[in-house]
Design a protein around this motif. Structure first.
Motif, PDB file in Angstrom:
ATOM      1  N   ALA A  61      11.730   8.370 -11.284  1.00 19.16           N
ATOM      2  CA  ALA A  61      12.009   9.308 -10.199  1.00 19.16           C
ATOM      3  C   ALA A  61      12.749   8.635  -9.042  1.00 19.16           C
ATOM      4  CB  ALA A  61      10.705   9.915  -9.694  1.00 19.16           C
ATOM      5  N   SER A  62      12.965   7.310  -9.143  1.00 15.82           N
ATOM      6  CA  SER A  62      13.608   6.550  -8.068  1.00 15.82           C
ATOM      7  C   SER A  62      12.935   6.795  -6.720  1.00 15.82           C
ATOM      8  CB  SER A  62      15.092   6.916  -7.962  1.00 15.82           C
ATOM      9  OG  SER A  62      15.856   5.957  -8.634  1.00 15.82           O
ATOM     10  N   LEU A  63      11.628   6.712  -6.717  1.00 22.67           N
ATOM     11  CA  LEU A  63      10.869   6.938  -5.475  1.00 22.67           C
ATOM     12  C   LEU A  63      10.141   5.662  -5.086  1.00 22.67           C
ATOM     13  CD1 LEU A  63       9.053  10.349  -6.100  1.00 22.67           C
ATOM     14  CD2 LEU A  63      10.628   9.846  -4.224  1.00 22.67           C
ATOM     15  N   THR A  64      10.109   5.346  -3.814  1.00 20.45           N
ATOM     16  CA  THR A  64       9.330   4.207  -3.329  1.00 20.45           C
ATOM     17  C   THR A  64       8.482   4.670  -2.149  1.00 20.45           C
ATOM     18  OG1 THR A  64      11.125   2.724  -3.942  1.00 20.45           O
ATOM     19  CG2 THR A  64       9.478   1.835  -2.461  1.00 20.45           C
ATOM     20  N   ARG A  65       7.229   4.277  -2.158  1.00 24.95           N
ATOM     21  CA  ARG A  65       6.336   4.632  -1.055  1.00 24.95           C
ATOM     22  C   ARG A  65       5.517   3.406  -0.656  1.00 24.95           C
ATOM     23  NH1 ARG A  65       9.198   8.223  -0.438  1.00 24.95           N
ATOM     24  NH2 ARG A  65       8.876  10.460  -0.696  1.00 24.95           N
ATOM     25  N   ASN A  66       5.087   3.371   0.599  1.00 22.61           N
ATOM     26  CA  ASN A  66       4.259   2.266   1.099  1.00 22.61           C
ATOM     27  C   ASN A  66       2.861   2.752   1.395  1.00 22.61           C
ATOM     28  OD1 ASN A  66       5.535  -0.204   1.435  1.00 22.61           O
ATOM     29  ND2 ASN A  66       6.783   0.634   3.083  1.00 22.61           N
ATOM     30  N   TYR A  67       1.869   2.178   0.741  1.00 27.49           N
ATOM     31  CA  TYR A  67       0.492   2.598   1.003  1.00 27.49           C
ATOM     32  C   TYR A  67      -0.295   1.436   1.602  1.00 27.49           C
ATOM     33  CZ  TYR A  67       1.824   6.572  -1.867  1.00 27.49           C
ATOM     34  OH  TYR A  67       2.467   7.677  -2.361  1.00 27.49           O
ATOM     35  N   GLN A  68      -1.044   1.730   2.652  1.00 24.00           N
ATOM     36  CA  GLN A  68      -1.829   0.680   3.313  1.00 24.00           C
ATOM     37  C   GLN A  68      -2.968   0.233   2.413  1.00 24.00           C
ATOM     38  OE1 GLN A  68      -3.496   1.791   7.106  1.00 24.00           O
ATOM     39  NE2 GLN A  68      -4.154  -0.292   7.542  1.00 24.00           N
ATOM     40  N   ARG A  69      -3.181  -1.061   2.296  1.00 20.86           N
ATOM     41  CA  ARG A  69      -4.294  -1.610   1.507  1.00 20.86           C
ATOM     42  C   ARG A  69      -4.929  -2.775   2.258  1.00 20.86           C
ATOM     43  NH1 ARG A  69      -3.912   2.400  -0.507  1.00 20.86           N
ATOM     44  NH2 ARG A  69      -3.709   3.053  -2.665  1.00 20.86           N
ATOM     45  N   SER A  70      -6.251  -2.964   2.054  1.00 18.66           N
ATOM     46  CA  SER A  70      -6.947  -4.033   2.781  1.00 18.66           C
ATOM     47  C   SER A  70      -7.417  -5.125   1.826  1.00 18.66           C
ATOM     48  CB  SER A  70      -8.157  -3.458   3.515  1.00 18.66           C
ATOM     49  OG  SER A  70      -7.771  -2.342   4.254  1.00 18.66           O
ATOM     50  N   TYR A  71      -6.509  -5.623   1.005  1.00 21.22           N
ATOM     51  CA  TYR A  71      -6.872  -6.705   0.088  1.00 21.22           C
ATOM     52  C   TYR A  71      -6.858  -8.042   0.825  1.00 21.22           C
ATOM     53  CZ  TYR A  71      -5.440  -3.382  -3.575  1.00 21.22           C
ATOM     54  OH  TYR A  71      -5.296  -2.296  -4.388  1.00 21.22           O
ATOM     55  N   ILE A  72      -7.623  -8.989   0.277  1.00 19.53           N
ATOM     56  CA  ILE A  72      -7.441 -10.381   0.711  1.00 19.53           C
ATOM     57  C   ILE A  72      -6.727 -11.091  -0.440  1.00 19.53           C
ATOM     58  CG2 ILE A  72      -8.573 -12.525   1.374  1.00 19.53           C
ATOM     59  CD1 ILE A  72     -10.868 -10.874   2.497  1.00 19.53           C
ATOM     60  N   ASN A  73      -5.627 -11.736  -0.106  1.00 18.37           N
ATOM     61  CA  ASN A  73      -4.801 -12.424  -1.090  1.00 18.37           C
ATOM     62  C   ASN A  73      -5.390 -13.816  -1.312  1.00 18.37           C
ATOM     63  OD1 ASN A  73      -2.639 -13.148  -2.687  1.00 18.37           O
ATOM     64  ND2 ASN A  73      -1.081 -13.014  -1.062  1.00 18.37           N
ATOM     65  N   VAL A  74      -5.906 -14.092  -2.523  1.00 21.87           N
ATOM     66  CA  VAL A  74      -6.530 -15.407  -2.754  1.00 21.87           C
ATOM     67  C   VAL A  74      -5.837 -16.131  -3.909  1.00 21.87           C
ATOM     68  CG1 VAL A  74      -8.817 -14.631  -1.958  1.00 21.87           C
ATOM     69  CG2 VAL A  74      -8.316 -14.604  -4.412  1.00 21.87           C
ATOM     70  N   ASN A  75      -6.065 -17.432  -3.969  1.00 24.72           N
ATOM     71  CA  ASN A  75      -5.652 -18.227  -5.126  1.00 24.72           C
ATOM     72  C   ASN A  75      -6.783 -18.081  -6.147  1.00 24.72           C
ATOM     73  OD1 ASN A  75      -5.750 -20.430  -6.947  1.00 24.72           O
ATOM     74  ND2 ASN A  75      -4.378 -21.581  -5.614  1.00 24.72           N
ATOM     75  N   ARG A  76      -6.507 -17.362  -7.244  1.00 29.06           N
ATOM     76  CA  ARG A  76      -7.587 -16.975  -8.154  1.00 29.06           C
ATOM     77  C   ARG A  76      -8.311 -18.185  -8.771  1.00 29.06           C
ATOM     78  NH1 ARG A  76     -10.037 -12.962 -11.733  1.00 29.06           N
ATOM     79  NH2 ARG A  76     -11.725 -14.275 -12.408  1.00 29.06           N
ATOM     80  N   HIS A  77      -7.561 -19.229  -9.144  1.00 29.13           N
ATOM     81  CA  HIS A  77      -8.229 -20.366  -9.769  1.00 29.13           C
ATOM     82  C   HIS A  77      -9.137 -21.067  -8.746  1.00 29.13           C
ATOM     83  CE1 HIS A  77      -9.050 -23.212 -12.866  1.00 29.13           C
ATOM     84  NE2 HIS A  77      -8.547 -24.222 -12.186  1.00 29.13           N
ATOM     85  N   ALA A  78      -8.604 -21.232  -7.524  1.00 25.90           N
ATOM     86  CA  ALA A  78      -9.420 -21.861  -6.471  1.00 25.90           C
ATOM     87  C   ALA A  78     -10.653 -20.998  -6.186  1.00 25.90           C
ATOM     88  CB  ALA A  78      -8.587 -22.036  -5.200  1.00 25.90           C
ATOM     89  N   PHE A  79     -10.476 -19.681  -6.227  1.00 27.99           N
ATOM     90  CA  PHE A  79     -11.586 -18.745  -5.989  1.00 27.99           C
ATOM     91  C   PHE A  79     -12.659 -18.927  -7.065  1.00 27.99           C
ATOM     92  CE2 PHE A  79     -13.435 -14.521  -6.965  1.00 27.99           C
ATOM     93  CZ  PHE A  79     -14.004 -14.224  -5.733  1.00 27.99           C
TER      94      PHE A  79
END
Ligand SMILES: Cc1cc2nc3c(=O)[nH]c(=O)nc-3n(C[C@H](O)[C@H](O)[C@H](O)COP(=O)(O)OP(=O)(O)OC[C@H]3O[C@@H](n4cnc5c(N)ncnc54)[C@H](O)[C@@H]3O)c2cc1C
Length: 366
Positions: free
Chosen positions: A85-103
Motif C-alpha cells: 500500500a506504500s504507507l508509512t506510519r509512526n507509532y509511539q512505543r516504550s521499549y528499552i533497547n538492550v544488547n540481548r546477549h549481555a541481557f
C-alpha cells in the motif's frame, strides 16, 4: 547420581528468572548451552527490545537494569511500513533497547550460588522412570546424569521437553533471519514491515550500538529467498544496507490457536517460548518468559498437590492475553484491515519535516 527437587533446562529469560526465584526454597539443577563468558558459543538472535510488560516484571522483582546491558540509542517510535500500500506510519512505543546477549548473561548472573548451574551444558536426553525425571547432559567435558522430582522446559522454540511431552503436537513455525549492517541512516530508527508477498508474518529493523539489524519471520521453505527479495524492495523505502557483517537465523514459534499454548504434564512444566508463550502480533516473548517463570515459582512455593493443574490454572489469564495477540495478528497481517487501520491515522505521530530534515530523509509516504 544426584537428585534435585527441580531440574531446569535452558537459562534464557524464563529459566534464569525461575532459577533465581526458586533459590533458597528448593534444590535446583539448571543447565544451559550458552557460555557464561564472552560472546562465542550460543547467542539468541533477537531484537532485544524490552516491552513495558517485561519492565513491569522487573519492577515486581525489585530489579533494576544495569547500563552495561542497555544499547544505544533509545528510540521512542516504530516506523510501520505497508509495502504493497506504500504507507508509512509512526507509532509511539516504550521499549528499552538492550544488547540481548549481555541481557541473557546478566540474568544468569543474578542466580544465587545455591542453585547448581552448568554453563555450556547441553541436555541431551530426558525420560521418566517411576516418579522421577532422569536427565543426561554434557558438563565439564563429560557426560553426566541426574534425577529430579520436577522437570522444567525453559529451552525455547526447539524445546526438547516440549517435543518429549507432546511428540504429535504441531505448532506453526517460521524461520527468523536477521542480518547486521553498519548503521548508515541519518537517524537510527525501529521499523515493522508488512509485505504479504514475502511473508504472512512480518519483518523488522532495529538500530543498535552503531548497527542496523534487519530481519523477519518467513515460511520455512524458502525463507532466505524471501528475505533477499524484501531487502531489495526496502531500498525503495530508503533503507540502507551495504555488506552484511553478521547473519543469524533461528526458529520462532507462531501460536495460531488456543491449543498451541501447552503447560506440561506428569510433573514436567513448560515456561517461556517452550510453552508457546510468545506474542503472535509482535513476536515479543521476553515478558511472557518472565511472567510464566514467576507463576511457576509461585505454584512450587505453594506446594500445590497437583502442581501441573495449579500451573495450568494460574497461566489462564496469560494465555487469554496471548490469544488476544493471535486475534490482533490476524488483523495486522490481513492486507485490507491493516490498510484501513493505517489509513485511519489512529495513534500515528507525524513528523515535523521542516524541523527535522534528516529524519524526513529516511521516510516516504507519510
Ligand atoms: C529474531 C527474533 C527477534 C525477537 N525479538 C524480540 C524482542 O525484541 N523482544 C522480545 O521480548 N522478544 C523477542 N523475541 C522473542 C524472544 O526472543 C523469546 O520469546 C524469548 O527469548 C523466550 O525466552 P525463553 O527463556 O523462553 O527462551 P530462550 O530465550 O530461547 O532461551 C532458551 C535457552 O535454552 C537453552 N537451551 C535450549 N536447548 C537446550 C538444551 N537442550 N540444553 C541446555 N540448554 C538448552 C539455550 O541456551 C537458551 O539460552 C524475538 C525472537 C526472535 C526469533
Amino acid at each position: 547420581m544426584e537428585h534435585f527437587d527441580v531440574a531446569i533446562i535452558g537459562l534464557g529469560p524464563a529459566g534464569s528468572a525461575l532459577a533465581r526465584q526458586l533459590s533458597g526454597t528448593m534444590r535446583v539443577l539448571a543447565l544451559d548451552k550458552k557460555r557464561q563468558c564472552g560472546s562465542d558459543g550460543f547467542t539468541k538472535p533477537c531484537g532485544g527490545l524490552l516491552a513495558p510488560d517485561a519492565q513491569r516484571s522487573f519492577i515486581r522483582a525489585g530489579i533494576t537494569l544495569p547500563v552495561s546491558v542497555i544499547a544505544n540509542p533509545q528510540i521512542f517510535s516504530v516506523k510501520t511500513v505497508d509495502v504493497a500500500a506504500s504507507l508509512t506510519r509512526n507509532y509511539q512505543r516504550s521499549y528499552i533497547n538492550v544488547n540481548r546477549h549481555a541481557f541473557d548473561l546478566w540474568m544468569k548472573s543474578l542466580i544465587p550460588d545455591d542453585v547448581q548451574v552448568h554453563h555450556d551444558s547441553l541436555c541431551q536426553k530426558i525420560w521418566r522412570e517411576g516418579d522421577k525425571w532422569h536427565l543426561t547432559f554434557r558438563a565439564d567435558g563429560q557426560q553426566q546424569q541426574a534425577t529430579a522430582r520436577y522437570l522444567v522446559g525453559a529451552d525455547g522454540a526447539n524445546s526438547l521437553v516440549r517435543r518429549h511431552l507432546y511428540p504429535d503436537h504441531q505448532i506453526r513455525k517460521y524461520v527468523a533471519i536477521q542480518q547486521w549492517f553498519a548503521e548508515r541512516h541519518p537517524v537510527p530508527f525501529y521499523s515493522c514491515i508488512f509485505d504479504n508477498d514475502v511473508t504472512d508474518c512480518y519483518s523488522w529493523s532495529i538500530s543498535k550500538d552503531g548497527y542496523f539489524i534487519f530481519g523477519g519471520a518467513y515460511p520455512m521453505k524458502d525463507g532466505q529467498a524471501r528475505f533477499a527479495a524484501l531487502k531489495e524492495k526496502m531500498e525503495r523505502f530508503h533503507f540502507r544496507f551495504g555488506e552484511p557483517l553478521k547473519s543469524e537465523k533461528c526458529t520462532v514459534l507462531f501460536p495460531s490457536r488456543w491449543a498451541d499454548f501447552v503447560c506440561g504434564k506428569e510433573n514436567a512444566f513448560l515456561i517461556g517460548e517452550a510453552a508457546g508463550f510468545i506474542s503472535a502480533s509482535s513476536l515479543e516473548g521476553i515478558s511472557y518468559a518472565l511472567d510464566s517463570a514467576e507463576i511457576l515459582s509461585e505454584v512450587f512455593r505453594q506446594q500445590a498437590e497437583d502442581a501441573n493443574r495449579a500451573y495450568h490454572k494460574a497461566t489462564r489469564s496469560l494465555r487469554i492475553k496471548l490469544y488476544g495477540k493471535i486475534l490482533k495478528s490476524r488483523a495486522l497481517t490481513s492486507a485490507s484491515s491493516r490498510k484501513w487501520i493505517m489509513r485511519s491515522g489512529i495513534a500515528h505521530v507525524p513528523l515535523t519535516y521542516e524541523e527535522q530534515p534528516a529524519i524526513a530523509d529516511g521516510l516516504v509516504n507519510l
